[in-house]
Design an enzyme around this catalytic site. Sequence first.
Site, PDB file in Angstrom:
ATOM      1  N   HIS A 151       0.838  -1.215   0.000  1.00 29.42           N
ATOM      2  CA  HIS A 151       0.000   0.000   0.000  1.00 29.42           C
ATOM      3  C   HIS A 151       0.868   1.259   0.000  1.00 29.42           C
ATOM      4  O   HIS A 151       1.224   1.789   1.046  1.00 29.42           O
ATOM      5  CB  HIS A 151      -0.902  -0.041   1.244  1.00 29.42           C
ATOM      6  CG  HIS A 151      -2.021   0.960   1.225  1.00 29.42           C
ATOM      7  ND1 HIS A 151      -3.245   0.709   1.783  1.00 29.42           N
ATOM      8  CD2 HIS A 151      -2.092   2.218   0.741  1.00 29.42           C
ATOM      9  CE1 HIS A 151      -4.027   1.771   1.634  1.00 29.42           C
ATOM     10  NE2 HIS A 151      -3.341   2.706   1.005  1.00 29.42           N
ATOM     11  N   ASP A 161      -8.763   2.635  -3.215  1.00 30.54           N
ATOM     12  CA  ASP A 161      -8.272   3.242  -1.969  1.00 30.54           C
ATOM     13  C   ASP A 161      -8.284   4.767  -1.996  1.00 30.54           C
ATOM     14  O   ASP A 161      -7.930   5.398  -2.993  1.00 30.54           O
ATOM     15  CB  ASP A 161      -6.866   2.766  -1.641  1.00 30.54           C
ATOM     16  CG  ASP A 161      -6.401   3.387  -0.337  1.00 30.54           C
ATOM     17  OD1 ASP A 161      -7.018   3.114   0.689  1.00 30.54           O
ATOM     18  OD2 ASP A 161      -5.452   4.197  -0.370  1.00 30.54           O
ATOM     19  N   ASP A 167       0.803   2.656   3.757  1.00 31.71           N
ATOM     20  CA  ASP A 167      -0.091   3.732   3.319  1.00 31.71           C
ATOM     21  C   ASP A 167       0.704   5.039   3.179  1.00 31.71           C
ATOM     22  O   ASP A 167       0.216   6.124   3.534  1.00 31.71           O
ATOM     23  CB  ASP A 167      -1.289   3.906   4.256  1.00 31.71           C
ATOM     24  CG  ASP A 167      -2.411   4.745   3.620  1.00 31.71           C
ATOM     25  OD1 ASP A 167      -2.281   5.125   2.431  1.00 31.71           O
ATOM     26  OD2 ASP A 167      -3.410   5.024   4.308  1.00 31.71           O
TER      27      ASP A 167
HETATM   28  O1  DOR Z   1      -4.748   9.023   4.649  1.00 27.56           O
HETATM   29  C1  DOR Z   1      -4.966   8.610   3.535  1.00 27.56           C
HETATM   30  N1  DOR Z   1      -4.340   9.115   2.455  1.00 27.56           N
HETATM   31  N2  DOR Z   1      -5.858   7.624   3.374  1.00 27.56           N
HETATM   32  C2  DOR Z   1      -6.260   7.228   2.168  1.00 27.56           C
HETATM   33  O2  DOR Z   1      -7.076   6.348   2.083  1.00 27.56           O
HETATM   34  C3  DOR Z   1      -5.741   7.869   0.944  1.00 27.56           C
HETATM   35  C4  DOR Z   1      -4.433   8.484   1.189  1.00 27.56           C
HETATM   36  C5  DOR Z   1      -4.011   9.439   0.105  1.00 27.56           C
HETATM   37  O3  DOR Z   1      -4.136   9.106  -1.076  1.00 27.56           O
HETATM   38  O4  DOR Z   1      -3.496  10.497   0.446  1.00 27.56           O
HETATM   39 ZN    ZN Z   2      -7.122   4.067   2.220  1.00 20.64          ZN
END
Ligand code: DOR
Ligand code: ZN
Length: 420
Positions: A51, A145, A298
């Site tokens: 991710h 996502d 993430d």
């Molecule tokens: O905090 C986040 N940032 N959560 C997400 O689901 C997307 C991501 C982003 O693309 O910045």
């Molecule tokens: Zn996400």
Amino acid sequence: MTSYLLRGVSVVGAAPTDLLIRDGLISTEEGPAEVIDAAGLVALPGLVDLHTHLREPGREDAETVETGSRAAALGGYTAVFAMANTSPVADTAGVVEQVWRLGREAGLVDVQPIGAVTVGLAGKQLAELGAMATSAAGVRIFSDDGHCVADPRLMRRALEYVKAFDGIIAQHAEEPRLTEGAQMHEGEVSTRLGLTGWPAVAEEAIIARDVLLAEHVGSRLHVCHVSTAGSVEVLRQAKARGVRVTAEVTPHHLLLTDELAASYDPVYKVNPPLRTQSDVLALREALIEGVIDIVATDHAPHAVEDKECEWAYARPGMVGLETALPIVLSILGEQWDLIAERMSRAPARIAGLDGHGTDLAAGAPANLTLVDPSARRVVDPAELASRSRNTPYAGTTLPGRIVATFLRGEPTVLDGKAVK
Ligand code: DOR
Ligand code: ZN
């Protein structure tokens, strides 16, 4: 191609030995090799991140495939999966091939594009999943996502579609009707601060629905960035029933809590939001037990103007590639086999990624990282290779330094520095 002899290295925490890297492989063949004194260092199979947001195409001011790849290599990664919420969205064979090609050109980690589930991430119409799967990028994981695939009928169709090629739908679990206007976790702190809350049930309700859909279809579901104790219970029950579900947790959800929002510093704004200390403890336990299969970063780089503004206007997300292993090390301690499993072997296995997450035995591709567990580092945002600076760990001292990373036998990081 230079050969390397890692002298006195501890392979995944085992007794010191010599590890030879020759012709891109772990080798036993004698012969000339550059010696690296690896006494006190631990070798792990190269980390794999399921991710990552690389922002190219579209927001190259925040990150590019190349800068994100460099950040990944410096963090000990040899493969990353690039999320589809780029601009244009990675919802066609053309865009996923572009990202895949840019990754190959950068040559610092293997970049595997994730395809969007729905056209433009709009949640209305399935994207060309088959065309992305059969493209040169060979996409196997699909995700909207940033957005939830909220429509249950579309989610069911997506699960049915990817079943034919053992693909995976990776869900950002957020019931949008329950999070309208949400700014942070719904609880005591949000009440005190007067900020609109993002309730735990908005995540848990979607995970519960989706494990039932995945069970009904007999297809594979992956749950992105699990953040609540209740989600862990839903996953525990689903796994006990044999549902084909896997799940990830981020380093920040394993460490930070909603109390940090009281600073109104948008560096702590993230989606899903930081939760409570009891959620943090439940997530740690679930990761150790295996109810949560993997750690995923993430990594969400954002340009200064999107982050250094009022809380309500700031974009959610934090950079994570260069601090993930030190954070996990600070939480789990030197449980190297567990760390290798949750950050390399399991993510590679879930994604069906050949050549990564394999034991560092003779004949295996030399995808590995060397860590100095005794070193300490103070995180300095200015030193990050990522093009963005939105780390919540500025000024924090973290254990563990990534000394070197090898991708198919070629160093991408040496002496803690990127080689290109
Ligand atoms: O905090 C986040 N940032 N959560 C997400 O689901 C997307 C991501 C982003 O693309 O910045
Ligand atoms: Zn996400």
